[in-house]
Design an enzyme around this catalytic site. Structure first.
Site, PDB file in Angstrom:
ATOM      1  N   SER A 147       0.860  -1.178   0.000  1.00  0.00           N
ATOM      2  CA  SER A 147       0.000   0.000   0.000  1.00  0.00           C
ATOM      3  C   SER A 147       0.895   1.226   0.000  1.00  0.00           C
ATOM      4  O   SER A 147       1.721   1.391   0.892  1.00  0.00           O
ATOM      5  CB  SER A 147      -0.889  -0.023   1.243  1.00  0.00           C
ATOM      6  OG  SER A 147      -1.571   1.202   1.367  1.00  0.00           O
ATOM      7  N   LYS A 173      -1.347  -0.878  -4.238  1.00  0.00           N
ATOM      8  CA  LYS A 173      -2.491  -0.025  -3.898  1.00  0.00           C
ATOM      9  C   LYS A 173      -1.958   1.384  -3.690  1.00  0.00           C
ATOM     10  O   LYS A 173      -0.966   1.569  -2.977  1.00  0.00           O
ATOM     11  CB  LYS A 173      -3.122  -0.575  -2.618  1.00  0.00           C
ATOM     12  CG  LYS A 173      -4.174   0.281  -1.962  1.00  0.00           C
ATOM     13  CD  LYS A 173      -4.895  -0.513  -0.877  1.00  0.00           C
ATOM     14  CE  LYS A 173      -4.758   0.143   0.477  1.00  0.00           C
ATOM     15  NZ  LYS A 173      -5.485  -0.592   1.543  1.00  0.00           N
ATOM     16  N   LYS A 175      -2.829   5.354  -2.490  1.00  0.00           N
ATOM     17  CA  LYS A 175      -3.766   6.250  -1.805  1.00  0.00           C
ATOM     18  C   LYS A 175      -4.156   7.380  -2.761  1.00  0.00           C
ATOM     19  O   LYS A 175      -3.280   7.945  -3.448  1.00  0.00           O
ATOM     20  CB  LYS A 175      -3.109   6.845  -0.551  1.00  0.00           C
ATOM     21  CG  LYS A 175      -2.790   5.811   0.508  1.00  0.00           C
ATOM     22  CD  LYS A 175      -4.048   5.273   1.169  1.00  0.00           C
ATOM     23  CE  LYS A 175      -3.696   4.237   2.218  1.00  0.00           C
ATOM     24  NZ  LYS A 175      -4.885   3.706   2.903  1.00  0.00           N
ATOM     25  N   ASP A 200      -7.076   3.486  -2.923  1.00  0.00           N
ATOM     26  CA  ASP A 200      -7.746   3.582  -1.617  1.00  0.00           C
ATOM     27  C   ASP A 200      -7.914   5.052  -1.266  1.00  0.00           C
ATOM     28  O   ASP A 200      -6.930   5.784  -1.144  1.00  0.00           O
ATOM     29  CB  ASP A 200      -6.898   2.866  -0.554  1.00  0.00           C
ATOM     30  CG  ASP A 200      -7.577   2.815   0.811  1.00  0.00           C
ATOM     31  OD1 ASP A 200      -8.692   3.366   0.960  1.00  0.00           O
ATOM     32  OD2 ASP A 200      -6.994   2.215   1.737  1.00  0.00           O
ATOM     33  N   GLU A 225     -11.076   1.279  -3.088  1.00  0.00           N
ATOM     34  CA  GLU A 225     -11.361   1.047  -1.668  1.00  0.00           C
ATOM     35  C   GLU A 225     -11.876   2.317  -1.001  1.00  0.00           C
ATOM     36  O   GLU A 225     -11.290   3.382  -1.149  1.00  0.00           O
ATOM     37  CB  GLU A 225     -10.068   0.567  -1.003  1.00  0.00           C
ATOM     38  CG  GLU A 225     -10.184   0.163   0.449  1.00  0.00           C
ATOM     39  CD  GLU A 225      -8.870  -0.474   0.961  1.00  0.00           C
ATOM     40  OE1 GLU A 225      -8.209  -1.199   0.185  1.00  0.00           O
ATOM     41  OE2 GLU A 225      -8.524  -0.239   2.122  1.00  0.00           O
ATOM     42  N   ASP A 250     -13.604  -0.789   3.640  1.00  0.00           N
ATOM     43  CA  ASP A 250     -12.621  -0.975   4.715  1.00  0.00           C
ATOM     44  C   ASP A 250     -13.240  -0.403   5.995  1.00  0.00           C
ATOM     45  O   ASP A 250     -13.840  -1.141   6.793  1.00  0.00           O
ATOM     46  CB  ASP A 250     -11.313  -0.276   4.297  1.00  0.00           C
ATOM     47  CG  ASP A 250     -10.250  -0.191   5.379  1.00  0.00           C
ATOM     48  OD1 ASP A 250     -10.515  -0.587   6.529  1.00  0.00           O
ATOM     49  OD2 ASP A 250      -9.118   0.288   5.112  1.00  0.00           O
ATOM     50  N   LYS A 274      -9.551  -6.443   8.264  1.00  0.00           N
ATOM     51  CA  LYS A 274      -8.444  -6.208   9.198  1.00  0.00           C
ATOM     52  C   LYS A 274      -8.892  -6.777  10.537  1.00  0.00           C
ATOM     53  O   LYS A 274      -9.936  -6.355  11.056  1.00  0.00           O
ATOM     54  CB  LYS A 274      -8.174  -4.702   9.346  1.00  0.00           C
ATOM     55  CG  LYS A 274      -7.709  -4.035   8.060  1.00  0.00           C
ATOM     56  CD  LYS A 274      -7.472  -2.544   8.258  1.00  0.00           C
ATOM     57  CE  LYS A 274      -7.026  -1.910   6.939  1.00  0.00           C
ATOM     58  NZ  LYS A 274      -6.930  -0.442   7.030  1.00  0.00           N
ATOM     59  N   GLY A 302      -4.013  -4.049   6.205  1.00  0.00           N
ATOM     60  CA  GLY A 302      -2.976  -3.825   7.221  1.00  0.00           C
ATOM     61  C   GLY A 302      -3.163  -2.522   7.970  1.00  0.00           C
ATOM     62  O   GLY A 302      -3.917  -1.641   7.552  1.00  0.00           O
TER      63      GLY A 302
HETATM   64  O1  LIG Z   1       0.500  -1.667   4.678  1.00  0.00           O
HETATM   65  C1  LIG Z   1      -0.365  -1.552   5.532  1.00  0.00           C
HETATM   66  O2  LIG Z   1      -0.212  -1.935   6.709  1.00  0.00           O
HETATM   67  C2  LIG Z   1      -1.686  -0.959   5.130  1.00  0.00           C
HETATM   68  C3  LIG Z   1      -1.580   0.451   4.732  1.00  0.00           C
HETATM   69  C4  LIG Z   1      -2.926   1.094   4.577  1.00  0.00           C
HETATM   70  O3  LIG Z   1      -3.397   1.182   3.473  1.00  0.00           O
HETATM   71  C5  LIG Z   1      -3.567   1.650   5.745  1.00  0.00           C
HETATM   72  C6  LIG Z   1      -2.750   1.955   6.800  1.00  0.00           C
HETATM   73  C7  LIG Z   1      -3.239   2.560   7.919  1.00  0.00           C
HETATM   74  C8  LIG Z   1      -4.568   2.855   8.003  1.00  0.00           C
HETATM   75  C9  LIG Z   1      -5.419   2.548   6.966  1.00  0.00           C
HETATM   76  C10 LIG Z   1      -4.934   1.915   5.848  1.00  0.00           C
HETATM   77  C11 LIG Z   1      -5.964   1.526   4.850  1.00  0.00           C
HETATM   78  O4  LIG Z   1      -5.995   0.395   4.342  1.00  0.00           O
HETATM   79  O5  LIG Z   1      -6.853   2.336   4.605  1.00  0.00           O
HETATM   80 MG   LIG Z   2      -8.182   1.267   3.377  1.00  0.00          MG
END
Ligand SMILES: O=C(O)CCC(=O)c1ccccc1C(=O)O
Ligand SMILES: [Mg+2]
Length: 380
Positions: A147, A173, A175, A200, A225, A250, A274, A302
């Site tokens: 991510s 992924k 952001k 995301d 997402e 999510d 999660k 994650g």
């Molecule tokens: O690599 C990771 O641990 C996930 C990273 C990530 O996208 C995320 C990390 C922290 C809070 C929200 C998210 C998410 O999935 O939205």
């Molecule tokens: Mg997310």
């Protein structure tokens, strides 16, 4: 749902609880639609049983209520004042009881998960098993995804994606937010036509951005997402009807009931699961079962976990139901050092699923002791 088979009655109870407050700086700042993260603060919960076994759980809540409403200081308080009193001085027969006992506390899923997952680890260790085996792990190594935070320059973004792909990550992924979506995503898609690519938004859009979101349909994304608010199911359903690209929820999903609402309304076709966001392993297993029945694509997300949460994520994500590589990158993709004796790394494009007792990894005790001990409870 996993079946807990017990050969003899082996009740256990907890004789000591410790919470360690830890901060790990991130190798590079992680930018999302709501802010920038430069270090990960979290707590490690250690539960010692009367038999001397130690179960570990990770409290993953962020310091600020910007991903969801829970925060690290609030979760600590809930654990100390409301959750621990529900399990201390009680005989535990099986870890699914914890979920039941915690029902009197509303919400606070990450706080619940920190304790509940530690009890599962403890239970596995007391009964001499790998937690992965109890959770029906189906493989000993996994392909994983990464991510990525927002990166201002397209050149830098493409360089990072190339590095990840070269290291062996099979899904990327990115952001996104309004104004940072089609341009960076198209650049990645152009250079990597076959990459499993997704986006995301962490709730950064609403229906007024329909045109922008529909434009993403041309990019052959695996999914988008959480474009809309964390408590919205209706607008997600409206958007899903307008898009060919699957939507993934999510932040919305805290319980299997949330999944039922999403399916009834057509709010998504995929769920980012999660463990901490749904209050622990017991609810996570129910969600996996429900998604299998309803043909919703479930995959493991994650929370920048340290080795403790990451080991558990690898064990659960190795079940057959997980349809995509999870957000479970190697710990050196985030941190300079981890809290384990041996960090969880990528080898030949895959991560090994820990096979030892319980969560299958050894926590570096000296590292924990160097950190702030926020709480100890001893049975008298
Ligand atoms: O690599 C990771 O641990 C996930 C990273 C990530 O996208 C995320 C990390 C922290 C809070 C929200 C998210 C998410 O999935 O939205
Ligand atoms: Mg997310």
């Amino acid at each position: 749902m996993v079946r807990i088979v017990r050969e003899k009655e082996e009740n256990f109870s907890i004789s000591k609880v410790e919470l360690f407050q830890i901060r790990l700086p991130l190798k590079s700042p992680f930018k999302t639609s709501y802010g920038v993260l430069t270090e990960k603060a979290f707590d490690i919960i250690c539960l010692t049983s009367e038999s001397g076994h130690i179960g570990y759980g990770e409290l993953v809540a962020f310091e600020t209520p910007d991903y969801i409403e829970e925060t690290l200081p609030n979760s600590r308080l809930i654990i100390k004042d409301h959750l621990l009193p529900l399990i201390l001085n009680r005989k535990i027969e099986n870890p699914t009881q914890i979920w039941e006992w915690f029902q009197v506390v509303r919400g606070n899923y990450m706080a619940k998960s920190a304790i509940e997952t530690a009890v599962w680890d403890l239970y596995a260790k007391i009964t001499g098993q790998s937690l992965g085996v109890i959770l029906e792990s189906a493989t000993d190594q996994l392909e994983v995804g990464v991510s990525m935070g927002m990166v201002a320059s397209t050149e830098e973004l493409l360089k990072r994606v190339s590095d990840y792909v070269e290291e062996g990550y099979t899904r990327v992924k990115l952001k996104i937010k309004p104004g940072y979506d089609i341009i960076p995503l198209s650049a990645i898609r152009k250079k990597f036509p076959n990459l499993m690519l997704m986006a995301d938004a962490n709730s950064a859009y609403d229906l007024s951005h329909l045109t922008d979101l529909k434009a993403l349909d041309s990019l052959n994304l695996v999914m988008i997402e959480q474009p809309f608010a964390a408590d919205d199911f209706l607008d997600h359903a409206i958007l899903q009807k307008e898009l060919n690209t699957p939507l993934c929820l999510d932040e919305n999903i805290r319980t299997v009931n949330d999944c039922r609402v999403a399916v009834a309304l057509g709010s998504c076709r995929s769920i980012n699961l999660k463990i901490p966001r749904v209050g622990g392993i017991t609810e996570a297993l129910k969600i996996i079962d429900y998604c299998r029945d309803k043909q919703i694509l479930v995959w493991l997300g994650g929370m920048f976990e340290s080795g403790v949460g990451r080991a558990l994520n690898l064990q659960l994500a190795s079940r057959t139901e997980f349809g995509l590589p999870g957000d479970i990158s190697a710990s050196d993709r985030y941190f300079y050092e981890d809290i384990l004796e041996k960090p969880l790394l990528m080898e030949a494009g895959k991560m090994k699923v820990p096979q030892g007792l319980g969560i299958g990894v050894t926590v570096n005790g000296a590292f924990l002791q160097k950190n702030n001990l926020s709480y100890t409870w001893l049975k008298r």
